[in-house]
Scaffold this motif. Sequence first.
Motif, mmCIF file in Angstrom:
data_model
loop_
_atom_site.group_PDB
_atom_site.id
_atom_site.type_symbol
_atom_site.label_atom_id
_atom_site.label_comp_id
_atom_site.label_asym_id
_atom_site.label_seq_id
_atom_site.Cartn_x
_atom_site.Cartn_y
_atom_site.Cartn_z
ATOM 1 N N UNK A 250 19.151 -11.364 -9.283
ATOM 2 C CA UNK A 250 20.498 -10.819 -9.340
ATOM 3 C C UNK A 250 21.480 -11.873 -9.823
ATOM 4 N N UNK A 251 22.723 -11.466 -10.042
ATOM 5 C CA UNK A 251 23.796 -12.381 -10.417
ATOM 6 C C UNK A 251 25.006 -12.152 -9.546
ATOM 7 N N UNK A 252 26.015 -13.016 -9.690
ATOM 8 C CA UNK A 252 27.185 -12.909 -8.808
ATOM 9 C C UNK A 252 27.954 -11.607 -9.017
ATOM 10 N N UNK A 253 27.824 -10.993 -10.179
ATOM 11 C CA UNK A 253 28.489 -9.704 -10.412
ATOM 12 C C UNK A 253 27.862 -8.582 -9.578
ATOM 13 N N UNK A 254 26.676 -8.850 -9.031
ATOM 14 C CA UNK A 254 26.002 -7.834 -8.215
ATOM 15 C C UNK A 254 26.490 -7.833 -6.766
ATOM 16 N N UNK A 255 27.271 -8.822 -6.375
ATOM 17 C CA UNK A 255 27.713 -8.910 -4.982
ATOM 18 C C UNK A 255 28.685 -7.775 -4.665
ATOM 19 N N UNK A 256 28.356 -7.009 -3.644
ATOM 20 C CA UNK A 256 29.263 -5.980 -3.138
ATOM 21 C C UNK A 256 30.029 -6.457 -1.910
#
Length: 335
Positions: A250-256
């Motif tokens: 994953x990447x940091x844009x995937x953090x919810x």
Amino acid sequence: MTTKIGIEETSVFFPKDIETAASLAEKSGIPERVLIDKFGLYQKHVASYSMHASDLAIAAGKQILTKIDPLMIDVVIYFGSPHKDYYVWSCAPKICYELGTKNAYAFEIMNVSSCFPIALKVAKDMLQSDSSINNILLVGGCKESQILDYQNGRARFMFNFADGGTAALVKRNATRSEILESAIITDGSFHDDVRIPAGGSMHFPSQETVKNRLHYIDVPNPIRMKERLDPVSIPNFHKVIRLSLEKSGLGERDIDMLLPLHTKRSIFKQLLEGLDLTEEQAIYLDHHGHMSALDPCIGLHFAQEKGKLSEGGIAVAVSAGTGYTWAATVIKWFG
């Protein structure tokens, strides 16, 4: 098919007594507005004289055991504060006994405030490596409000220390979440910067150590510590978060949802800004304070209660502990 190992249940417990920013201002001499705006603390829970770290952990653990038979628990792991009921004493056996988890063995992981992401990794690794284990109960208690000397300005950044308990059930074939990957950094050059000076073998308790108030947490040289810590702390937070995500594909844009330890507000904002997250995408414990390693687990519980985790959502539990260790673990939520 890969077996999902995840967090199936969480719980929290807070003692009834509360200290407000106003009462802390009277104790510390720090203006109430500064405690709210800069320390990020409106109030915190504090335990009575008769309630200890083990009791707080037990109270949280009991809530989970209303949903699973205690005899189904294979392992109980205490990951909470090292400030416990007694010195040179393991509270894990007491917790195991009081919870009625008669088929479990119990032990402790001790890494001060960084320990919850590490405990998740340990529990996951144990379940992956030992097919006889199906359910692990993580429990933590904290009574660190008791080790504060509000007249010691050197330790003021720790005036947010509070009390509470939390627990998490980690299991094989989990349905509500999956524990993904972790990342951990230790910089041992900070090993001597934060400590309770007396009580150990270096300064065994005596009339002098009590008279000189050496049984409270202290920072011998806060200016020197700040000079060394400030350049590396936020970068190391971001590094363990990004590395744990990368290892999870994953990447940091995937953090919810970010589940950090409670810090002063400026650090919280830097942490979010570096990941391009909003405050709505994190849990900030400004009405509870900092409870050693418990904060990210408490944050996960609150995130569920507030409906901040949707199906397939990615949460990152991240924390840091004096010494200094930064740790992060990624959780995929199914709900």
